[in-house]
Design an enzyme around this catalytic site. Sequence first.
Site, PDB file in Angstrom:
ATOM      1  N   PHE B 250       0.820  -1.223   0.000  1.00  0.00           N
ATOM      2  CA  PHE B 250       0.000   0.000   0.000  1.00  0.00           C
ATOM      3  C   PHE B 250       0.849   1.267   0.000  1.00  0.00           C
ATOM      4  CE2 PHE B 250      -1.972  -3.432   2.501  1.00  0.00           C
ATOM      5  CZ  PHE B 250      -2.900  -3.835   1.559  1.00  0.00           C
ATOM      6  N   ILE B 476       2.054  -6.747  -5.702  1.00  0.00           N
ATOM      7  CA  ILE B 476       1.796  -6.652  -4.263  1.00  0.00           C
ATOM      8  C   ILE B 476       0.383  -7.113  -3.911  1.00  0.00           C
ATOM      9  CG2 ILE B 476       3.499  -4.832  -3.964  1.00  0.00           C
ATOM     10  CD1 ILE B 476       1.202  -2.799  -3.842  1.00  0.00           C
ATOM     11  N   ASN B 639      -9.234  -7.646 -16.009  1.00  0.00           N
ATOM     12  CA  ASN B 639      -9.793  -8.824 -15.334  1.00  0.00           C
ATOM     13  C   ASN B 639     -10.836  -8.346 -14.338  1.00  0.00           C
ATOM     14  OD1 ASN B 639     -10.272 -10.923 -13.401  1.00  0.00           O
ATOM     15  ND2 ASN B 639      -8.368 -11.916 -14.023  1.00  0.00           N
ATOM     16  N   THR B 642     -10.287  -9.717 -10.523  1.00  0.00           N
ATOM     17  CA  THR B 642      -9.226  -9.130  -9.694  1.00  0.00           C
ATOM     18  C   THR B 642      -9.405  -7.618  -9.558  1.00  0.00           C
ATOM     19  OG1 THR B 642      -7.807  -8.998 -11.657  1.00  0.00           O
ATOM     20  CG2 THR B 642      -7.541 -10.919 -10.240  1.00  0.00           C
ATOM     21  N   GLN B 646      -9.968  -5.428  -6.194  1.00  0.00           N
ATOM     22  CA  GLN B 646      -9.171  -4.248  -5.833  1.00  0.00           C
ATOM     23  C   GLN B 646     -10.073  -3.092  -5.401  1.00  0.00           C
ATOM     24  OE1 GLN B 646      -6.379  -3.335  -8.967  1.00  0.00           O
ATOM     25  NE2 GLN B 646      -5.080  -2.161  -7.627  1.00  0.00           N
ATOM     26  N   LYS B 709      -6.504   2.791 -17.271  1.00  0.00           N
ATOM     27  CA  LYS B 709      -6.138   4.062 -16.630  1.00  0.00           C
ATOM     28  C   LYS B 709      -5.626   3.892 -15.198  1.00  0.00           C
ATOM     29  CE  LYS B 709      -9.943   6.728 -17.430  1.00  0.00           C
ATOM     30  NZ  LYS B 709     -10.654   8.037 -17.563  1.00  0.00           N
ATOM     31  N   GLY B 710      -5.657   2.676 -14.671  1.00  0.00           N
ATOM     32  CA  GLY B 710      -5.162   2.470 -13.309  1.00  0.00           C
ATOM     33  C   GLY B 710      -6.288   2.485 -12.291  1.00  0.00           C
ATOM     34  N   GLY B 712      -5.613   1.203  -8.514  1.00  0.00           N
ATOM     35  CA  GLY B 712      -5.244   0.999  -7.108  1.00  0.00           C
ATOM     36  C   GLY B 712      -5.579   2.170  -6.210  1.00  0.00           C
ATOM     37  N   GLU B 713      -5.319   3.378  -6.668  1.00  0.00           N
ATOM     38  CA  GLU B 713      -5.538   4.547  -5.796  1.00  0.00           C
ATOM     39  C   GLU B 713      -7.008   4.947  -5.765  1.00  0.00           C
ATOM     40  OE1 GLU B 713      -2.492   4.953  -4.628  1.00  0.00           O
ATOM     41  OE2 GLU B 713      -1.564   3.909  -6.308  1.00  0.00           O
TER      42      GLU B 713
END
Lengths: 206, 746
Positions: B250, B476, B639, B642, B646, B709-710, B712-713
């Site tokens: 993180f 991670i 996916n 997953t 997230q 475009k991402g 995680g955040e």
Amino acid sequence: MNEQEPFCPNESRRSFLKKSTVITAVALTPAAAINAANNHWDEHIAAAIENVSLSVEINGTRHTMDIDPRTSLLDLLRENLHLTGTKKGCDYGQCGACTVHVNGERVLSCLTLAATTDGSKVTTIEGLANGDELHPMQAAFIKHDGFQCGYCTPGQIMSAVACIREGHASSRDQIREYMSGNICRCGAYPNIVDAIEEVQKGGQKV
Amino acid sequence: MSTKSNKVIGEPMNRVDGKLKVTGAATYSAEYKLANIAYAVLVSSTITKGTIKNIDTKAAENAPGVIAVISHVNSIKVPGYQEQHGEPGQPKPAGRPLRVFYDNKVYFNGQPIAVVVAGTFERARYAASLVKVQYDKETPQTAFEENMNKAIVPEQAKQNPKAAVADYTRGTPDGYASAPVKIETEYFQPTEFHNPMELQSIIAHWETDDRLTLYDKVQGTQPTQQNFAREWQIPVENIKVISTFVGGAFGNGLRNWPHETAAIIAAKMVNRPVKLMLTREQMFYMVGYRPRTWQKINMGATQDGKLVGITHSVVGQTSSYEQFTEGTLQQTRTLYECPNISTRYRLLPLHVSTPTPMRGPGEATGAWALECAIDEMAHALNIDPIEFRLRNYPEKDPDNGKPWSSNYIRDCYKMGAEAIGWKNRKQQPGMLRDGDWQIGYGMAIGMFGANRQAAKVRGKLYGDGTVLMQCAVTDIGPGTGTAMTQIAADNMSLPVEKVTFQWGNSDFPEMGNQGGSSTVNSVGPAVVAACNSIKQKLLEMAGRNKQEFANAKMEEVMFEEGKLFPKDKSTSIAYEDILKGGGARDIDVIEGARPGSERQQYAMYAFSMHFAEVHVHAVTGQTKVAKVVACADAGRIINKKTAGNQMIGGVSGGIGMALEEEAVIDDRFGRYITKDLADYHVAVHADVPKVEVLFVDKPDLLVDPIGSKGLGEIAIIGVAPAIANAIFNATGKRIRELPITPDKLI
């Protein structure tokens, strides 16, 4: 299982023996041991005291060995036996990552001194599958993506199996309550509950 | 050329490493079996500021099985310490990283000051308790509010008036003041800790005097390699970093920390591989945190709901030896059409360790204030908060006038509102009740740069028709290995079973940190480039051996189901047969991909929108999050399983941030009271409801050729304010200090 360190007489023996509360708790003859230290009998004595015999069945295999009495069941598994599937997440009994089954019940292996498992049967994540055939809970975790980084996963799965066996998986709320000792910082909780619920409803033998 | 694609991209495929993770076979950093390994346990400072007067290691050295006790008194010199400023390839706070065992200075409580190495963990742990330290204590300052008046302008801003943390004005300074409707609010967020489940761990092994292998829990193998090459003044290629499985991070694996250097020093001095695993308590002191932040927002709007101005001021905590800043103010400049914006960023150095990016760094903090303030203004105007936001939707990036590469935030409003049942929400708070439970709805937006790094991938097609791909990237937890396998399978037109993706090894081709939501955007295009290169070589090889493909160009052929076809499909040849015909054992390529000039032309962001339904107990003040809808405009989703996970994980983290997580420091001693998971509460099973995840799932091909475009955040940005806004809607109580615990609601 301890590696033998070279004999090196030293001054610290007395304080070592006096201060090691764990040794005091399980040592064979603490008074004699401290006396020995006072007399500078030293490393040989320490080495003897740092060894207690243990015979424990782990995943169906009996292990007989001498261990340092300070060794937790968690460290015994990970460091001495290299069964690293059981995870160290806090070492304080607060996260559940180290959950294993001892005589069929879920326990926190970090809070269990290995010496107290003498004569017990321990099951770890490595012993859950039947050969190549995954345990239904393992398969359900994959299907429902009940993990991300995977570090809490062995503990979650061992707890989840126990949760069903205990009869604490009758509803999502009950599952959430009885799984709350297992922290998943990636936060895959709803997926974990999905997996447990499916296994519980599927009625397979766990 | 055409490649039949989109067979598995987007599919909710199970993880490629799922079996390893559910059977305990996945190997994390502390779990590699090395011969003759020794165990290291750190001794930490018990004071907060001052110098070490004397360190008595005799008892520890004499304890059974102890091999060495190392401190500043006897440590070997780390050659790079003299010139080290910042770390290559890593976030670079101004200042100087802590140099472990360098001198007798103590900068924060819990600072590692010695390390004990023994043949077993039990012996090392016990001996560490015997190290006795005398200090010359100085008075530390760790209290935030009392010291706020000592906040300083960040060094970055002093050096560069255009820096992101420099004072910023658009339109009239403090232009909000001219608006007919104004609010002024202050928000506080405490220090929060990453607390990944895996304790930070490292095995350091000097294979020779100048060859070092590290099994290290980090978010970047090559940034770590570069950092330690510089620290130890040895060639980069002499260092190998393995981080195959990383038990969560993180953000706290984005830079290297003193315990890593301590292990490397110890391994060098005892001439054995050394394993060092932090304790959970040490995780609260040594590996960064989301910094305490005070924010003030002045906002002005017209009666009909058009923003006139926002002034947003921030004071963030940092350490006394480094200046850590983050993107707390970016959304205020970008998220809404607003003619007058002023932002000010100040830093408060205290005697604590340095913060580090934590999921949604800055933006999660900024959104907590901005998105609550927007809700407060909507309430003041008596306008639905979604409607208020829609009236201030920016058609282009108001910060720089650039067009959005894509922005489907208006689609998110519709999707999310319907899924949460927004129509049940009452505009006036405190109107919905079920017995003692007050019910409320809230929402908030988040945004984060659609970042992209340069990356390279090795691709190898074997004679049996299988493909191996390798990249130094770490995973991670998001499922990078799985997503890359899907991208490679589709682009090679092969079933996923024939594709293997390997990661987490610095020997593999180039990639920086897994951070800033940039992994798929960066590595994905490199996977595609490697596939294209293999296919080009396949065609050339086929052209030399099979008449039908002689001199054929890529656009004249098709790759389908592991075979090469001419456009008319009159014949075909399997990849294996092409290799056989060419007398080649394999095709082996390394290809890279990097962002280009499109980055200067477009504003590239991923967006999230979170909707929460909360139930607040009228008597006890307990808040239950009953339902969350998490909607993401994150480009193409590789996916759905997953990626959905997230998003769920971001909600879990956001629930902790909103309701539970709080570092409490005892300012008399500068020590955390909350230093374990019993006192520092994170969300557990019982706290997290069913989360409904919605993806816009429209590719943004300007960000990268994959169209992602991402994620995680944005998964966490906006969750805390959505919950705070829902609590206000339920109770009429506006809580501006996180976490929103029951005592604040009764």
